[in-house]
Every structure is written in structure tokens, then in C-alpha cells.
Scaffold this motif. Structure first.
Motif, PDB file in Angstrom:
ATOM      1  N   THR A  52      47.556 -58.850-105.373  1.00 47.93           N
ATOM      2  CA  THR A  52      46.121 -58.626-105.043  1.00 47.93           C
ATOM      3  C   THR A  52      45.442 -57.468-105.556  1.00 47.93           C
ATOM      4  O   THR A  52      44.598 -57.265-105.822  1.00 47.93           O
ATOM      5  CB  THR A  52      45.985 -58.905-103.678  1.00 47.93           C
ATOM      6  OG1 THR A  52      46.695 -57.925-102.767  1.00 47.93           O
ATOM      7  CG2 THR A  52      46.384 -60.272-103.047  1.00 47.93           C
TER       8      THR A  52
ATOM      9  N   LEU B  37      39.224 -62.422-101.519  1.00 52.80           N
ATOM     10  CA  LEU B  37      40.791 -62.906-101.848  1.00 52.80           C
ATOM     11  C   LEU B  37      41.509 -62.995-100.515  1.00 52.80           C
ATOM     12  O   LEU B  37      41.597 -61.940 -99.880  1.00 52.80           O
ATOM     13  CB  LEU B  37      41.220 -61.925-102.934  1.00 52.80           C
ATOM     14  CG  LEU B  37      42.605 -62.084-103.415  1.00 52.80           C
ATOM     15  CD1 LEU B  37      42.936 -63.439-103.912  1.00 52.80           C
ATOM     16  CD2 LEU B  37      43.133 -61.078-104.281  1.00 52.80           C
TER      17      LEU B  37
ATOM     18  N   LYS C 212      39.111 -57.809-100.839  1.00 53.85           N
ATOM     19  CA  LYS C 212      40.445 -58.579-100.600  1.00 53.85           C
ATOM     20  C   LYS C 212      41.238 -57.781 -99.471  1.00 53.85           C
ATOM     21  O   LYS C 212      41.332 -56.765 -99.345  1.00 53.85           O
ATOM     22  CB  LYS C 212      41.337 -58.303-101.985  1.00 53.85           C
ATOM     23  CG  LYS C 212      41.687 -57.075-102.310  1.00 53.85           C
ATOM     24  CD  LYS C 212      43.230 -56.783-102.041  1.00 53.85           C
ATOM     25  CE  LYS C 212      43.463 -55.225-102.681  1.00 53.85           C
ATOM     26  NZ  LYS C 212      44.885 -54.866-101.929  1.00 53.85           N
TER      27      LYS C 212
END
Length: 142
Positions: free
Chosen positions: A54, A46, A120
């Protein structure tokens, strides 16, 4: 795109580079030492923005039984200088990234077999080179 196990990393540099040159997202490698954990490349990265949800997305994905979430911000790609990505450099980046990703959160085969790995780091949006990430892990979903 679940995980595959490429086996132990070969001791010779040439054989190791050949294996890493073909490594794809979701592949795992064992180290030569039996006590070491697996090093796996994530299937999903991500590159979101800070304060853009997120962490919430990570929480939701972490609830899915077929997803293994890293659980923190890695900051590997925002430290990597954006340079031309050759096949050899891509292989070296794959190994360094997998090592860096799991050095504090060791993986075991039972934890990741048949699951997607997710990582992420919101800072990647501003600080990472998507072209370099895509070169190093071309089959990962960005």
C-alpha cells in the motif's frame, strides 16, 4: 471524479446537514472561519492489507500530477463502530471524516483544484466496516 467546491458550511445545523447529506467523494467545504483550511472528502480510499504494497502504491500515485496523496495512515474508519448507517449519520460521518483527515495536513484550494484525493490505511482491511465506509462516502472508489 475531480474535486468540487460546495462552498462554506452553513451556520445553521439543518442547512449544514442538508448539504452534507448530498456530499459526494471529492467534495470540499470551507469552514466559517477564514483562517481554517478546506475539508475535503477523498475520491479514492485504499482498504489494503498491511505489508501488501500500500505504501508503494501511495508513492506511485503521489507522483501523478492529478492526484493529491494524504501521505500518512489516517485510522478514522478503524475507530468508528460499525452501526446502521442512516442518511443523517452518513452526513455526520462525512463531516467528521473530512475534518479528521485534514486536521494535521491543511488543504488549500490551489493544492487540490482538479486533483483526486487519495487516502490509505492498511488497517481498514481488518478493522473497518466497508459497508459503513461505502454508506458514508458512497461515490468514493474503495
Amino acid at each position: 471524479m475531480s474535486l468540487t467546491f460546495s462552498g462554506r458550511l452553513p451556520p445553521s445545523r439543518a442547512a449544514r446537514e442538508a448539504l452534507l447529506a448530498k456530499a459526494a467523494a471529492g467534495e470540499c467545504f470551507e469552514t466559517r472561519r477564514a483562517h481554517d483550511a478546506l475539508w475535503c472528502l477523498p475520491s479514492l480510499l485504499l482498504l489494503g492489507v498491511q505489508k501488501g504494497g500500500t505504501g508503494e502504491l501511495q508513492t506511485w500515485l503521489g507522483e501523478h500530477p492529478q492526484v493529491h496523496v494524504h501521505g500518512g495512515e489516517v485510522h478514522f474508519w478503524d475507530q468508528e463502530p460499525a452501526a446502521q448507517c442512516t442518511a443523517r449519520r452518513a452526513g455526520q460521518l462525512r463531516l467528521r471524516y473530512a475534518r479528521f483527515l485534514w486536521k494535521r495536513r491543511p488543504l488549500r484550494e490551489a493544492d487540490v483544484r482538479g486533483r483526486l484525493l487519495f487516502e490509505k490505511t492498511p488497517a481498514y482491511f481488518d478493522l473497518a466496516s466497508p459497508r459503513l465506509v461505502a454508506c458514508a462516502v458512497p461515490t468514493a472508489r474503495l
